[in-house]
Design a protein around this motif. Sequence first.
Motif, PDB file in Angstrom:
ATOM      1  N   PHE A  68      -9.509   7.296  13.848  1.00 32.37           N
ATOM      2  CA  PHE A  68      -9.697   7.956  12.542  1.00 32.37           C
ATOM      3  C   PHE A  68      -8.489   7.757  11.656  1.00 32.37           C
ATOM      4  O   PHE A  68      -8.012   8.671  11.021  1.00 32.37           O
ATOM      5  N   ASN A  69      -7.993   6.553  11.646  1.00 29.55           N
ATOM      6  CA  ASN A  69      -6.814   6.274  10.855  1.00 29.55           C
ATOM      7  C   ASN A  69      -7.121   6.015   9.400  1.00 29.55           C
ATOM      8  O   ASN A  69      -6.270   6.151   8.554  1.00 29.55           O
ATOM      9  N   LEU A  70      -8.370   5.613   9.150  1.00 28.60           N
ATOM     10  CA  LEU A  70      -8.701   5.128   7.813  1.00 28.60           C
ATOM     11  C   LEU A  70      -9.758   6.004   7.156  1.00 28.60           C
ATOM     12  O   LEU A  70     -10.594   6.600   7.836  1.00 28.60           O
ATOM     13  N   LEU A  71      -9.694   6.042   5.829  1.00 26.15           N
ATOM     14  CA  LEU A  71     -10.724   6.754   5.088  1.00 26.15           C
ATOM     15  C   LEU A  71     -11.914   5.827   4.923  1.00 26.15           C
ATOM     16  O   LEU A  71     -11.788   4.738   4.369  1.00 26.15           O
ATOM     17  N   PRO A  72     -13.104   6.259   5.401  1.00 24.68           N
ATOM     18  CA  PRO A  72     -14.264   5.366   5.354  1.00 24.68           C
ATOM     19  C   PRO A  72     -14.677   5.007   3.932  1.00 24.68           C
ATOM     20  O   PRO A  72     -15.387   4.028   3.718  1.00 24.68           O
TER      21      PRO A  72
END
Lengths: 839, 250
Positions: free
Chosen positions: B104-108
């Motif tokens: 969950f490192n990135l904003l989708p």
Amino acid sequence: MLRTIIAGLKARTARLVLSSVAIALGVAFVTGTLVLGDAMNASLRDEFAKDARNVDVSVTVDGGSSEESTEIPGITPETLAKIRQAPGVAGADPRDSQTVPLVAANGKAKPAFAVPLASTEKLREFDLAEGRYPTKADEIAVDKRTAATAKLTIGQPVVLLGKEDQRHTYTLVGTYQQGTNQLSLGGFDHIGLTPDAFQALEPERPPYQVVATAAPGFTQQQVVDNVRKAIGDNGFRIQSGEELTKETLERVEARSGEFTTLLLAFAIIALVVAAMVIYNTFTILVAQRTRELALMRCVGASRGQVFRSVLAEALVMGLTASVIGLLGGIGVSALLQRVMFSFNDGEGTVTLPLTVTTVVAAFAVGTLVTVLAAVLPARKATRVAPVAALRSQPDSGEEVSRTGVVRVLTAVLLGVIGVGAVVFGMGMDDEEAAMFTSGAGTMALLGAVLVLGPLLVGPVNRVLGALPRALLGVPAKLASANAGRNPKRTAATTAALMIGVTIVSLVTVVANSAKETANAEIDERMPADYTVTSAVYDRPLPKELAEQLAAVPEVAKVAPTTVVFGERGYFTGVPRDAIGNLFRPTVTSGSLDDLGDGTIAVNADYAKRANVSVGSVLSIKPGKGEAQELKVVAVVEGQRLSDGIMTMETSLRFEQAAAGYDSILVKLKDGAVNGRAAVEKVTDPSPLALLDSAAETKEQLNQQLNQVLAFIWALIGLAVVIALFGIANTLTLSVLERTRESALLRALGLTRGQLRLMLVVESVLMALMGAAIGLLLGIGFGWVLTEALSNDTISVDLVVPFGQIGVMLAGAVVAAILAAALPARRAARTSVVAGMAEA
Amino acid sequence: MSALVSDVGTRTAVAAANLVKVYGKGDTAVRALDGVSVSFAAGRFTAIMGPSGSGKSTLMHCLAGLDNVDGGSVDIGGTEITSLGDKELTRLRRDRVGFVFQAFNLLPTLTAEANILLGLELAGRKPDREWFDTIVDVLGLRDRLKHKPTELSGGQQQRVACARALVARPDVVFADEPTGNLDSRSGAEVLDFLRMSVRKLGQTVIMVTHDPVAASYADRVVLMADGRLAGEIDSPTADSVLSALKHLGA
């Protein structure tokens, strides 16, 4: 399985409460409407039942078949005496009514509905409130509300204007309670006199009905037979009390039914909106529970069990919300009744009849709609593959599926139907049919837009998001991306608001257009500064008044008008020299210069109806007297008050025009100061004369329209409130879903305030999306309807009330900020580490 | 502060003194950190290792200012952070700390490029284009910049996260099990990059891991057990780390 369901309900209480609020509001509205309808029916029935109470025989004049009678035959005193003498008749009294000018405390007359009070006490339709009923010819009783508005107190003299404006003075001896009925709702004043005094007001008019009550020991049928024997049934309609009651009640149902239908239409809107909110909530809930449901499947739950568990949850929720909504609905009804009473500045008793139908409807609506709204998400839940539980990230990508071909096709189909109906409706001549057809067309178009919703979210979001992105920076950018990330969800969330705003703005636009058109018409119709009219519609103004007004130094010109009622229209008589200045109709053919003795200029609309044109001869047959043949010299437009104009001299050929003036137009000299005061000096002493200026007429009209509009805003307001709960709901669920994301953003340096701002902007964007599309549709549909309403003679111009629309938009923004408050608080409070740990 | 400097002649990037973190209250209280004093030199790659429950993640959260402490102090680049409020901590994270999480490192909702630049944008800073290009090329992300996270493989997603952590040239990058969700090849790529960013680009990286192979990429390994420091290994290899862990477990 049951234990799992209960545990699930407990674990998700907060989310379920939010959804329940939406359902409860929908149910409240539906039950509120039904209870209100029942209450109004009951009170109307009571009123009408009063009319028929203790009546065993009713004799009315059967005038329907006799054609050549200009004089409606009444019941003669001889017939009344015969009825009274018939065996078994304990008492008989005439029933009648007439409009009589009542002079209020301020010296001005207003029309009052006068009735003779029965000498037989049992046959009186009213309940005494204070004092006593009149017993002598110079005594009078008035309705309680009339006493209040005309400022009359018991013991005071009361003046009525009889024939030729003779003043009849009575002493007020009592007030009675008329109750809630059409007359009281319409704000009519009501007075009661002894039969003799009533007859004295207009001696030549016999009563149209006689009611009688039976002596003990006689059945209704026996008395009916005896009365028939006594007077014969030629020209009379003799009914038993039972038949009379039945007939009256049928009339009641028909009248109050319309109002209930209107309310129900709003209830259906509220319900559709609520159903969308519920559906959306369940869809999100199921999507979020993918892992949980998959885990259940992993440990051996069957598809059916998963399906039933989701439905069972919906059932529990629906039942709970229905109960709350039912109770709330009773409150809503009480509130609406209070509001209606206050409009009426009268008093009334709030009644809350609760029928089985209402209770069944409440539960059917609340529970059925909820369960149905949950079926699709529940079905989706059964499709969850057990392996989904093992995936680390709950996959919401599946929900962001591409817009299907079916969706586009459905939208196109609805669009074609809608456009077709709109175009067809616009071409129709009959206003009502045109309204209905075009209206149905617009609703089909609304449906098309709803279906297309997910496709619209992207572009609309980009446009609306541009400003906040530029002003508020990164949080707004993120918010805009979030609002657009799941088009289906955003569309479903905003759809509810969209429907509400579409309908509110549609009604507002149409009402304002109608208002402006009417105002323009008044300007056109009233080039004079003041119009003097009669306070009582069938009492013409005395001719001396025109002369007195002409003598006022400030007055430049006076033009009296007369009115002639023909069989198919009514016509105005004006002085020849007023045409062209105080009367300025637009001429479409012929010439007004030719308007002289024995000629007429007809309105275009009437010309079409009567199939006449310039050169034709028009035969006008008044209600009383002989027909006159007039030559049509012009066809005019815009002078919409009447169907045609003729010179004063021509109008005097008709007996009714000779009685007096219908109105007197007054034009002041340029620069006259205190013109109004000077005119009032003449009109004040005359009880009949009402002084109107164009501005006042407009004011009155606008007030009425605004009241109607306020009522509709209030009704649809509820649908909008439900829709905003939907936004709060979606946002709360999204926040929960995005806990990890929020934590990541916080770790990367988004402050708490920025996180809150991000959610508020997201909420506002969603609200604005719904409101903006709704406004566009509403205004567009408003244009369609005004076009449909316009025909050859009436042209309704589109007026967009920017002020009211601004209020609506501002309201949506404020409500969206409120809707975001709780979710934003929650998101900002979660610690970064705890957020990252959420699975 | 000089007492905390362990590598004489090298600047200290992050230092903790006597850190205490307690979860729960009374009888059920657990001391996740029980007086930890440790310092991390600038320009070095340090791994924090230990069995689960040893407090390694808690240490990292406290060092990075993500979690508050119950005692002791944390210093990042000369700033004492345990007394800072939420606003200052947020600003500190924005400007001086980079993160790479396990998942969950990135904003989708954002593209890879927007994700990389997110931290800078939050700080309102202009990206150094040359530096950005260097990182993107080193990580081989050039042709992936316009993609959304869902269109990237797990390894690519972690490389984007690394790029984001480094693009702001932070004082320190914290990596929390950065390879925990990756296959061994993708994992090796990410670890290679982290090591290279230290050696060639002069960054400071502190990584929490339980994988001895991952730890062997570091210059130094700090071992933890039961909320305390349990030793350290310089220039570790997978074998030396494994035997040290075995020793801890025994």
